[in-house]
Scaffold this motif. Structure first.
Motif, PDB file in Angstrom:
ATOM      1  N   ASP A 191      -3.812   5.737   8.594  1.00 48.54           N
ATOM      2  CA  ASP A 191      -4.534   5.264   7.416  1.00 48.54           C
ATOM      3  C   ASP A 191      -3.833   4.069   6.764  1.00 48.54           C
ATOM      4  O   ASP A 191      -3.830   3.915   5.550  1.00 48.54           O
ATOM      5  N   THR A 192      -3.267   3.205   7.600  1.00 45.01           N
ATOM      6  CA  THR A 192      -2.527   2.054   7.067  1.00 45.01           C
ATOM      7  C   THR A 192      -3.437   0.881   6.738  1.00 45.01           C
ATOM      8  O   THR A 192      -3.064   0.021   5.936  1.00 45.01           O
ATOM      9  N   VAL A 193      -4.619   0.804   7.383  1.00 40.58           N
ATOM     10  CA  VAL A 193      -5.539  -0.310   7.137  1.00 40.58           C
ATOM     11  C   VAL A 193      -6.943   0.247   6.951  1.00 40.58           C
ATOM     12  O   VAL A 193      -7.244   1.381   7.348  1.00 40.58           O
TER      13      VAL A 193
ATOM     14  N   PRO B 283      -2.040  -3.384  11.389  1.00 41.56           N
ATOM     15  CA  PRO B 283      -0.840  -3.195  10.559  1.00 41.56           C
ATOM     16  C   PRO B 283       0.200  -4.297  10.723  1.00 41.56           C
ATOM     17  O   PRO B 283       0.887  -4.649   9.773  1.00 41.56           O
ATOM     18  N   ALA B 284       0.337  -4.836  11.940  1.00 41.70           N
ATOM     19  CA  ALA B 284       1.202  -5.996  12.208  1.00 41.70           C
ATOM     20  C   ALA B 284       2.630  -5.770  11.738  1.00 41.70           C
ATOM     21  O   ALA B 284       3.022  -6.199  10.660  1.00 41.70           O
TER      22      ALA B 284
ATOM     23  N   GLU C  22       1.842  -3.061   1.621  1.00 43.78           N
ATOM     24  CA  GLU C  22       0.701  -2.159   1.483  1.00 43.78           C
ATOM     25  C   GLU C  22       0.632  -1.186   2.656  1.00 43.78           C
ATOM     26  O   GLU C  22       0.335   0.011   2.475  1.00 43.78           O
ATOM     27  N   VAL C  23       0.925  -1.671   3.855  1.00 42.60           N
ATOM     28  CA  VAL C  23       0.919  -0.800   5.032  1.00 42.60           C
ATOM     29  C   VAL C  23       1.961   0.310   4.876  1.00 42.60           C
ATOM     30  O   VAL C  23       1.695   1.489   5.169  1.00 42.60           O
ATOM     31  N   VAL C  24       3.147  -0.049   4.408  1.00 40.34           N
ATOM     32  CA  VAL C  24       4.211   0.948   4.252  1.00 40.34           C
ATOM     33  C   VAL C  24       3.816   1.988   3.206  1.00 40.34           C
ATOM     34  O   VAL C  24       4.036   3.198   3.387  1.00 40.34           O
ATOM     35  N   VAL C  25       3.216   1.538   2.096  1.00 41.15           N
ATOM     36  CA  VAL C  25       2.786   2.476   1.060  1.00 41.15           C
ATOM     37  C   VAL C  25       1.737   3.432   1.622  1.00 41.15           C
ATOM     38  O   VAL C  25       1.824   4.665   1.432  1.00 41.15           O
TER      39      VAL C  25
ATOM     40  N   GLU D 247       1.869  10.077   5.570  1.00 39.18           N
ATOM     41  CA  GLU D 247       2.889  10.966   6.112  1.00 39.18           C
ATOM     42  C   GLU D 247       3.268  12.049   5.096  1.00 39.18           C
ATOM     43  O   GLU D 247       3.545  13.196   5.477  1.00 39.18           O
ATOM     44  N   LEU D 248       3.292  11.679   3.808  1.00 37.49           N
ATOM     45  CA  LEU D 248       3.591  12.670   2.775  1.00 37.49           C
ATOM     46  C   LEU D 248       2.512  13.740   2.729  1.00 37.49           C
ATOM     47  O   LEU D 248       2.816  14.944   2.634  1.00 37.49           O
TER      48      LEU D 248
END
Length: 857
Positions: A141-143, A160-161, A359-362, A368-369
């Motif tokens: 769910d990164t993008v 995600p790049a 934004e991808v990391v968030v 993951e949380l």
């Protein structure tokens, strides 16, 4: 009628065209031509990579056909032409187009010479490991995803790049009213620049340029001057001058050469060589003695051999001034930011990438949380179950069905009806009421629990996993609560990618300048021997190699041919002469002798297909050599002809002038009908005699003057009439005064020689007269050749047997005979082809004499 008129809405055509054109232009800008600043990809690139990922084509997987990939992308995500998708995939696989290829191609994916890639049905592909970094964590769910063209599937809006792809591989596109041209960069340098920006958001462009000094092109070369680079990074627009890398080398005692080992980005090597040769012919460059391409699998090597009196620096500067050895890369860093095109500076490009990566990391951490909390919730339920194991087993055992068991587990209630004695025996509490409380997910997890996990060791593993998940939850929550931690995570991941994929800079930066010198030149027109083998290997050899040993010597080594190969054509020419190649599909290709790779007397040569763009299903049938002086002489061109014959009995005569301007991809020499093919082409003066023979054993001799000259894109006229199932097997052209015999050979190995005088001249288009009496024993006629007693022949059969035979050993008979058995064939085998062979003695004598040798019939 009144009702129909009311449905007509009057529209101002100017406003309608303006509105429609704006819609079209925005579609091209947003959905086709410009890359997204976040992942550096256009929609078609993104869809190809995502489609390959969905097919499971990771770097460690097996290759799959490119056609399969193209079909996947077309059918699901990119409803445009298949060539658009395949061309995109091909470019992403070319190491001379992409600084870091994203597709791992297997097969012919084109070359720096401009050779097109093989058709998609022949090639295979998979993702590179670096491409996987662009897609990493896309399932977390990164993008955002959007509907595909028909709403049946979802596709990512952006990837995600994990590395700055727009900087690393650049981009090139033409939209409506705007364009983009972003140069590629070194991965390690780009990562260092991004890390420097993350650590200091107020860093200037000049400070960033300490980490990312200049573009780094896949073909290497030299960046000449720095002002254009600085301007491009500061404003988004600039002109970067690229130069080929060349050095001076002594190739033999007393002879210097300029060796080009790297060329500017996006320069076609073959076109570069042609340009150098053309300028030398036009006397705009002076000092070049020879030019050849010695490139191989080890790398590029273009040898510009200099005359003894040439000044290397002068020639080098002249090459930079007048040829693509120096090119300008017009930087125009336009990309989509929030769906809108913008011209970006170097710092802005890095800024937008870091924002996207943040934004991808968030989003990844949030995902993951959530998954970790869900797992902790399940493990918490399993822990409760293990603490009340006897009660859980009793609840499940005494439940009539799964639904009842789930409900009782959630409520923590023992089955009704258990007596105190039963409770005591089972070790359960004697009181009534709820023992614990579980959620539905926890209850489902308990119901799915295997009995093997009830052992002490498995129970310990569950408890350890629960503690580890709790720690992971704490770590993820701390990341979400701290921006510095998130930025440090981005830095760590970038440095990890740098360690795995970064390589040394290829393009040198030259801060110095220099003035070009003007001087004229003409390439030395050296005499060479050109040989073409039966299997299509071609080479040119300096005639000096043949003249080292004259008549009466101890002999020379063989010409390096393979056992199943032999020399079929030989020409003594000059470097500026022309060769015309005619194929069985009726096309003509043009090649200068100096473009043929140079080889020693014993070398095998290079495949013709590497020099001219012959279709995969086409093959060379004839080679004609024309002197440079003749090719440029209008009288010679008008008074000489190319005489051609086809398998279905057509002949055609076309002025040589029509073949004086061929293109790289060939021109039409004759319009070939379906199921027909060109079998021979000869250069004539219009006064020769022509003999055509059919498979039925008939041959016709007629004057070449009976065939009127025709244009290239025509089929020709009837040369011989054929019966049902018959075909032409050969053409013999006899110039005035030539003394030659006519050799005829049948499929079953029968053959003979017949005197030329036995063939009377007839009118073109007839059935002809008997040249070999065909029977069931002899089989059909398969070949007819004009030969002399000193010639050698190579006879090949359908089963791959090759037999060399001396013409003098074949008896002379009249026309109306079947000849004698020349070869004993095995049952089921038959003769497939007969070719005249250039002998060692003929090769030596012709080269020593310096006179042209006609190609074999």
């Amino acid at each position: 009628m009144e009702q129909d008129r009311r449905r007509v809405i009057p529209i101002n055509i100017e406003e309608e065209m303006k509105s429609s054109y704006i819609d079209y232009s925005m579609s091209v800008i947003v959905s086709r031509a410009l890359p997204d600043v976040r992942d550096g990809l256009k929609p078609v690139h993104r869809r190809v990579l995502y489609g390959m990922s969905e097919l499971g084509l990771t770097a460690g997987s097996a290759y799959k056909k490119s056609a399969r990939i193209v079909g996947e992308v077309l059918g699901k995500y990119h409803p445009h032409g298949d060539s658009a998708v395949y061309d995109t995939m091909v470019r992403m696989a070319q190491d001379f187009s992409m600084r870091y290829p994203l597709v791992d191609g297997q097969g012919n994916f084109g070359s720096v010479d401009g050779d097109a890639a093989a058709a998609m049905r022949y090639t295979e592909a998979r993702l590179t490991r670096l491409a996987e970094e662009l897609l990493r964590d896309i399932d977390k769910d990164t993008v955002d995803f959007q509907e595909n063209f028909d709403g049946s599937l979802q596709e990512p809006e952006v990837l995600p790049a994990a590395f700055p792809s727009l900087l690393v591989n650049g981009a090139d596109g033409i939209a409506v009213g705007m364009a983009t041209k972003i140069p590629p960069h070194n991965l390690g340098e780009a990562v260092d620049a991004v890390v420097a920006y993350i650590r200091n958001r107020d860093i200037s462009v000049d400070e960033l340029m300490k980490y990312l000094p200049a573009p780094d092109f896949p073909t290497g070369g030299i960046i000449y001057g720095y002002a254009g680079v600085r301007e491009a990074y500061h404003t988004g627009r600039g002109r970067v001058i690229m130069r080929a890398r060349m050095h001076e080398e002594e190739i033999r005692p007393g002879r210097q050469a300029l060796i080009i080992t790297e060329i500017p980005y996006q320069v076609n090597k073959s076109a570069l060589i042609e340009k150098i040769a053309a300028l030398a012919r036009e006397k705009r460059i002076d000092g070049i003695a020879d030019l050849r391409d010695e490139s191989d699998r080890e790398g590029m090597r273009i040898v510009v051999e200099l005359r003894k009196d040439a000044v290397p620096l002068v020639v080098q500067n002249q090459l930079y001034k007048y040829t693509p050895c120096q090119q300008t890369f017009g930087v125009n860093m336009v990309a989509l930011v929030g769906g809108r095109p913008r011209t970006l500076t170097l710092k802005e490009m890095i800024q937008h990438y870091v924002e996207h990566r943040h934004e991808v990391v968030v989003r990844r951490t949030t995902y993951e949380l959530r998954k970790a909390e869900e797992r902790a919730h399940v493990l918490e339920g399993l822990t409760i179950a293990l603490d009340h194991l006897d009660a859980v087993i009793t609840i499940i055992r005494h439940a009539p069905d799964t639904e009842t068991a789930r409900a009782n587990l959630m409520a923590g209630v023992l089955p009704a009806g258990l007596t105190p004695a039963q409770r005591e025996r089972l070790g359960l509490p004697l009181h009534e009421g709820s023992l614990f409380a579980l959620t539905e997910k926890q209850a489902d997890a308990i119901l799915a629990l295997r009995l093997s996990r009830l052992t002490g060791l498995e129970r310990q593993k569950i408890e350890e996993e629960y503690r580890a998940v709790l720690q992971e939850i704490e770590r993820l929550r701390s990341i979400l609560a701290s921006e510095p931690l998130r930025l440090q995570l981005i830095i760590d991941e970038l440095l990890e990618i740098k360690a795995k994929f970064a390589d040394a800079r290829r393009t040198e930066i030259d801060y110095a300048g220099g003035d070009d010198l003007l001087i004229e030149d003409l390439i030395e027109d050296e005499q060479v021997v050109v040989t073409v083998s039966h299997q299509g290997l071609i080479k040119r050899t300096s005639i000096s190699e043949y003249r080292k040993q004259g008549r009466g010597g101890v002999g020379m080594r063989g010409s390096g041919m393979r056992d199943e190969d032999y020399i079929e054509h030989l020409f003594v020419s000059f470097n500026h002469d022309y060769l015309l190649f005619f194929t069985d599909q009726g096309r003509c290709y043009w090649l200068r002798v100096y473009e043929i790779p140079e080889g020693s007397r014993t070398s095998k040569g290079r495949s013709i297909r590497n020099l001219i763009q012959i279709a995969p299903d086409d093959r060379v049938r004839a080679v004609l050599a024309v002197r440079k002086e003749d090719f440029l002489d209008p009288d010679f061109l008008e008074n000489h002809y190319v005489l051609m014959a086809t398998r279905k009995g057509l002949v055609k005569k076309t002025s040589l002038e029509a073949f004086s301007r061929p293109r790289v991809d060939g021109i039409i020499a004759i319009d070939i009908m379906e199921e027909d093919e060109l079998i021979e082409a000869k250069l004539t003066d219009g006064e020769a005699d022509v003999i055509l023979a059919s498979s039925s054993g008939l041959a016709i001799r007629f004057r070449e003057q009976d065939v009127r000259p025709m244009g290239r894109n025509t089929r020709g006229v009837r040369g011989i009439s054929l019966g049902s199932g018959e075909r032409v097997v050969g053409m013999v052209v006899i110039a005035g005064g030539e003394e030659r015999d006519v050799l005829a050979i049948s499929a079953n190995g029968y053959g003979k020689r017949t005197l030329l005088d036995d063939y009377r001249v007839q009118t073109r288009g007839g059935k002809g007269i008997i040249t070999l009496k065909t029977t069931v024993k002899t089989g059909p006629l398969v070949a007819i050749k004009g030969v002399q007693e000193t010639d050698d022949l190579m006879i090949s059969t359908h089963n791959g047997i090759m037999i060399r035979m001396h013409v003098g050993d074949i008896s002379v008979f009249g026309r109306n005979t079947q000849g004698v058995r020349l070869i004993n064939l095995k049952p089921g085998d038959a003769i497939a082809d007969v070719t005249r062979v250039v002998t060692e003695e003929e090769e030596q004598e012709s080269a020593t004499a310096g006179t042209p040798v006609l190609s074999a019939d």
